[in-house]
Design an enzyme around this catalytic site. Structure first.
Site, PDB file in Angstrom:
ATOM      1  N   GLY A  14       0.686  -0.551   0.150  1.00  0.00           N
ATOM      2  CA  GLY A  14      -0.139   0.025   0.203  1.00  0.00           C
ATOM      3  C   GLY A  14       0.725   1.571  -0.041  1.00  0.00           C
ATOM      4  O   GLY A  14       1.778   0.852   0.333  1.00  0.00           O
ATOM      5  N   ARG A  75       0.420  -4.576  -5.751  1.00  0.00           N
ATOM      6  CA  ARG A  75       0.715  -6.135  -4.730  1.00  0.00           C
ATOM      7  C   ARG A  75       1.399  -6.927  -6.032  1.00  0.00           C
ATOM      8  O   ARG A  75       0.709  -7.076  -7.460  1.00  0.00           O
ATOM      9  CB  ARG A  75      -0.434  -6.513  -3.945  1.00  0.00           C
ATOM     10  CG  ARG A  75      -1.118  -5.173  -3.303  1.00  0.00           C
ATOM     11  CD  ARG A  75      -1.253  -5.763  -2.048  1.00  0.00           C
ATOM     12  NE  ARG A  75      -2.066  -4.644  -1.476  1.00  0.00           N
ATOM     13  CZ  ARG A  75      -1.786  -3.584  -0.163  1.00  0.00           C
ATOM     14  NH1 ARG A  75      -0.418  -4.081   0.223  1.00  0.00           N
ATOM     15  NH2 ARG A  75      -1.958  -2.611   0.224  1.00  0.00           N
ATOM     16  N   CYS A  76       2.261  -8.063  -6.240  1.00  0.00           N
ATOM     17  CA  CYS A  76       2.401  -8.707  -6.889  1.00  0.00           C
ATOM     18  C   CYS A  76       2.182 -10.352  -6.878  1.00  0.00           C
ATOM     19  O   CYS A  76       3.969 -11.071  -5.808  1.00  0.00           O
ATOM     20  CB  CYS A  76       4.190  -8.568  -8.156  1.00  0.00           C
ATOM     21  SG  CYS A  76       4.605  -9.034  -8.486  1.00  0.00           S
ATOM     22  N   ASP A 106       5.563  -4.955   5.773  1.00  0.00           N
ATOM     23  CA  ASP A 106       6.401  -6.479   6.168  1.00  0.00           C
ATOM     24  C   ASP A 106       5.815  -7.100   5.383  1.00  0.00           C
ATOM     25  O   ASP A 106       6.750  -8.567   4.837  1.00  0.00           O
ATOM     26  CB  ASP A 106       5.785  -7.196   7.428  1.00  0.00           C
ATOM     27  CG  ASP A 106       3.983  -6.805   7.603  1.00  0.00           C
ATOM     28  OD1 ASP A 106       3.290  -6.984   6.770  1.00  0.00           O
ATOM     29  OD2 ASP A 106       3.630  -7.718   7.671  1.00  0.00           O
ATOM     30  N   THR A 128       4.407   2.650   6.385  1.00  0.00           N
ATOM     31  CA  THR A 128       2.966   1.756   5.593  1.00  0.00           C
ATOM     32  C   THR A 128       2.200   2.826   6.837  1.00  0.00           C
ATOM     33  O   THR A 128       2.573   2.505   7.408  1.00  0.00           O
ATOM     34  CB  THR A 128       2.942   0.608   6.586  1.00  0.00           C
ATOM     35  OG1 THR A 128       1.403  -0.179   7.112  1.00  0.00           O
ATOM     36  CG2 THR A 128       3.670   0.306   7.042  1.00  0.00           C
ATOM     37  N   MET A 172      -8.731   2.990   8.354  1.00  0.00           N
ATOM     38  CA  MET A 172      -7.443   1.654   8.310  1.00  0.00           C
ATOM     39  C   MET A 172      -6.484   1.388   9.359  1.00  0.00           C
ATOM     40  O   MET A 172      -6.273   1.876  10.796  1.00  0.00           O
ATOM     41  CB  MET A 172      -7.111   2.368   6.944  1.00  0.00           C
ATOM     42  CG  MET A 172      -6.919   2.750   5.875  1.00  0.00           C
ATOM     43  SD  MET A 172      -6.469   2.712   4.755  1.00  0.00           S
ATOM     44  CE  MET A 172      -7.233   1.797   2.980  1.00  0.00           C
ATOM     45  N   GLY A 173      -5.614   0.680   8.939  1.00  0.00           N
ATOM     46  CA  GLY A 173      -4.832   0.054   9.395  1.00  0.00           C
ATOM     47  C   GLY A 173      -4.818  -1.857   9.506  1.00  0.00           C
ATOM     48  O   GLY A 173      -3.662  -2.237  10.326  1.00  0.00           O
ATOM     49  N   ARG A 174      -5.068  -2.053   8.614  1.00  0.00           N
ATOM     50  CA  ARG A 174      -5.335  -3.021   8.629  1.00  0.00           C
ATOM     51  C   ARG A 174      -5.204  -4.467   9.705  1.00  0.00           C
ATOM     52  O   ARG A 174      -6.966  -3.645  10.566  1.00  0.00           O
ATOM     53  CB  ARG A 174      -4.007  -4.142   8.129  1.00  0.00           C
ATOM     54  CG  ARG A 174      -4.143  -3.714   6.219  1.00  0.00           C
ATOM     55  CD  ARG A 174      -2.206  -4.277   5.538  1.00  0.00           C
ATOM     56  NE  ARG A 174      -3.261  -5.283   4.504  1.00  0.00           N
ATOM     57  CZ  ARG A 174      -2.667  -6.042   3.542  1.00  0.00           C
ATOM     58  NH1 ARG A 174      -0.739  -6.093   3.604  1.00  0.00           N
ATOM     59  NH2 ARG A 174      -2.868  -7.336   2.881  1.00  0.00           N
ATOM     60  N   THR A 218     -23.956  15.858  23.828  1.00  0.00           N
ATOM     61  CA  THR A 218     -25.224  15.291  23.348  1.00  0.00           C
ATOM     62  C   THR A 218     -24.904  14.655  21.670  1.00  0.00           C
ATOM     63  O   THR A 218     -25.519  14.508  20.497  1.00  0.00           O
ATOM     64  CB  THR A 218     -25.620  16.629  22.178  1.00  0.00           C
ATOM     65  OG1 THR A 218     -24.789  17.592  21.923  1.00  0.00           O
ATOM     66  CG2 THR A 218     -26.450  16.820  24.132  1.00  0.00           C
ATOM     67  N   HIS A 219     -23.268  14.587  21.554  1.00  0.00           N
ATOM     68  CA  HIS A 219     -23.024  13.892  19.502  1.00  0.00           C
ATOM     69  C   HIS A 219     -21.473  13.144  20.341  1.00  0.00           C
ATOM     70  O   HIS A 219     -21.004  13.278  21.448  1.00  0.00           O
ATOM     71  CB  HIS A 219     -22.095  14.823  19.393  1.00  0.00           C
ATOM     72  CG  HIS A 219     -21.230  16.007  19.537  1.00  0.00           C
ATOM     73  ND1 HIS A 219     -20.893  17.056  20.674  1.00  0.00           N
ATOM     74  CD2 HIS A 219     -19.718  15.568  19.307  1.00  0.00           C
ATOM     75  CE1 HIS A 219     -19.711  17.112  20.371  1.00  0.00           C
ATOM     76  NE2 HIS A 219     -18.440  16.632  19.837  1.00  0.00           N
ATOM     77  N   ILE A 255      -8.353   7.637   1.496  1.00  0.00           N
ATOM     78  CA  ILE A 255      -7.876   9.428   1.286  1.00  0.00           C
ATOM     79  C   ILE A 255      -6.663   9.408   2.213  1.00  0.00           C
ATOM     80  O   ILE A 255      -6.519  10.615   3.080  1.00  0.00           O
ATOM     81  CB  ILE A 255      -9.276  10.179   1.595  1.00  0.00           C
ATOM     82  CG1 ILE A 255      -9.679  11.215   1.804  1.00  0.00           C
ATOM     83  CG2 ILE A 255      -9.932   9.680   3.571  1.00  0.00           C
ATOM     84  CD1 ILE A 255     -10.577  12.302   1.477  1.00  0.00           C
ATOM     85  N   ARG A 257      -4.550   7.299   2.921  1.00  0.00           N
ATOM     86  CA  ARG A 257      -3.106   7.173   2.415  1.00  0.00           C
ATOM     87  C   ARG A 257      -2.432   8.154   1.071  1.00  0.00           C
ATOM     88  O   ARG A 257      -1.238   8.655   1.168  1.00  0.00           O
ATOM     89  CB  ARG A 257      -3.013   5.584   1.200  1.00  0.00           C
ATOM     90  CG  ARG A 257      -3.800   4.598   2.023  1.00  0.00           C
ATOM     91  CD  ARG A 257      -2.987   3.558   1.397  1.00  0.00           C
ATOM     92  NE  ARG A 257      -3.239   1.972   2.206  1.00  0.00           N
ATOM     93  CZ  ARG A 257      -3.512   1.643   0.673  1.00  0.00           C
ATOM     94  NH1 ARG A 257      -3.569   1.383  -0.435  1.00  0.00           N
ATOM     95  NH2 ARG A 257      -3.975   0.214   0.935  1.00  0.00           N
TER      96      ARG A 257
END
Ligand code: ATP
Length: 324
Positions: A14, A75-76, A106, A128, A172-174, A218-219, A255, A257
């Site tokens: 990534g 990615r390959c 990794d 990463t 995110m963070g896998r 309240t939020h 977004i 990344r």
């Protein structure tokens, strides 16, 4: 005098803000030492097909402030096979590469480990947004991604506050919760859900919202790591069932990344890139470079890949005590 005359560099996995700064640092350090630097495009795909671009002063000039990677990344799957790795080795020989520097996570390092075993000396630079490389406290891109997520959530909070709503935000963070935890602390979230801890939704998340509501709020902003056991939509339904409030779900997604790297990522990438080339020139190959407490280190690649990294407990404690 070093035997290293030509170094290849690629970005893989990534993308992460700061990868360009690392490419620039590798190229500039090579130039400084009169070593040729070849950029390999699209990660390990380019190493198999020989898709390269020579890097010189002009084509790495002005790239440090750019997000993404000028070398492209991918990615390959073919590279995970013995045949693919043999093809890559043949390309390295054909290109006359004396060393290979790989910038990524990794998975990318496992690729470097594989080619190192075939006799192509490789060095890994951790980049990463997940910050999940065990041997390094810090990975290039993490700070930029945190800042992007915090900026988005601050904007979201404005509208949540006006409408007195609850927001469940997936970060995110896998498989790791580093990004989610940092973001949760930085934006004062009511609660966070990370993969590393077995969280009882009723006793922690729901209870925290209830307590916060009794306290007059309240939020509410709830952060969920993408790898957490309970996803953002499922959590939102549970909140609705338990408290009768209907949260809005936001998946921040890719977004995080993008965007210009922060100063921290530019400086870290510049230092790690130079350090990696210096290691190669000393003939220290099959290694991973790392940043721990602001200092640079290097580890044998096998040792680096055998290490594990958990969440910093003091950060989790800080979140639970300070953030509502
Ligand atoms: P990120 O953390 O951003 O996902 P990553 O480097 O971990 O980055 P991966 O998709 O896991 O991303 O790995 C990148 C590439 O490294 C893979 O597409 C593959 O080409 C190579 N790779 C991954 N694992 C191995 C392995 N066990 N052996 C050889 N190559 C591998």
């Amino acid at each position: 005098m070093s035997n290293i005359k030509r170094i290849g560099v690629l970005t893989s996995g990534g993308d992460a803000p700061g990868m360009n700064a690392a490419v620039r640092a590798v190229a500039r350090t090579c130039i400084h030492h009169n070593v040729e630097c070849l950029g390999i495009k699209r990660g390990y795909n380019g190493l198999i097909s020989g898709d390269i671009m020579p890097l010189d002063n002009s084509n790495v000039s002005g790239i440090m402030r750019l997000g993404g990677t000028i070398l492209f990344t991918a990615r390959c799957d073919e590279f995970t096979t013995k045949e693919g790795q043999e093809k890559a080795k043949a390309t390295c020989k054909y290109l006359g590469l004396d060393a290979l520097i790989v910038i990524g996570g990794d998975g990318t390092f496992r690729g470097a480990q594989a080619v190192s075993e075939l006799g192509v000396g490789a060095i890994g630079i951790p980049a990463t947004i997940d910050n999940d490389i065990a041997c390094s406290n810090y990975t290039i891109g993490f700070d930029s991604a945190c800042n992007t997520a915090v900026e988005c959530i601050d904007k979201l909070r404005d509208t949540m506050l006006s409408h007195e709503r609850c927001s469940v935000v997936e970060v995110m963070g896998r498989h790791a919760g580093h990004l989610a935890l940092y973001v949760a602390i930085a934006c004062g979230a009511t609660a966070v859900l990370v993969p590393e801890y077995d969280t009882d939704i009723d006793n922690s998340i729901i209870e925290r919202i209830r307590r916060s509501r009794i306290g007059g709020r309240t939020h509410f902003v709830i952060i969920v790591a993408e790898g957490a056991a309970c996803g953002a939509h499922a959590l939102s339904e549970k909140i609705n069932e338990s408290l009768g409030i209907e949260p809005k779900v936001t998946i921040l997604g890719h977004i995080q990344r993008g965007g210009a790297p922060t100063a921290r990522d530019r400086v870290t990438a510049s230092r790690l890139g130079q350090y990696a080339v210096n290691l190669a020139l000393e003939g220290k190959l099959g290694r991973v470079v790392a940043m721990n407490s602001g200092e640079l280190f290097d580890y044998d690649i096998n040792e680096a890949l055998s290490m594990t990294k958990g969440l910093r407990e003091s950060l989790y404690d800080n979140m639970n005590v300070v953030s509502w």
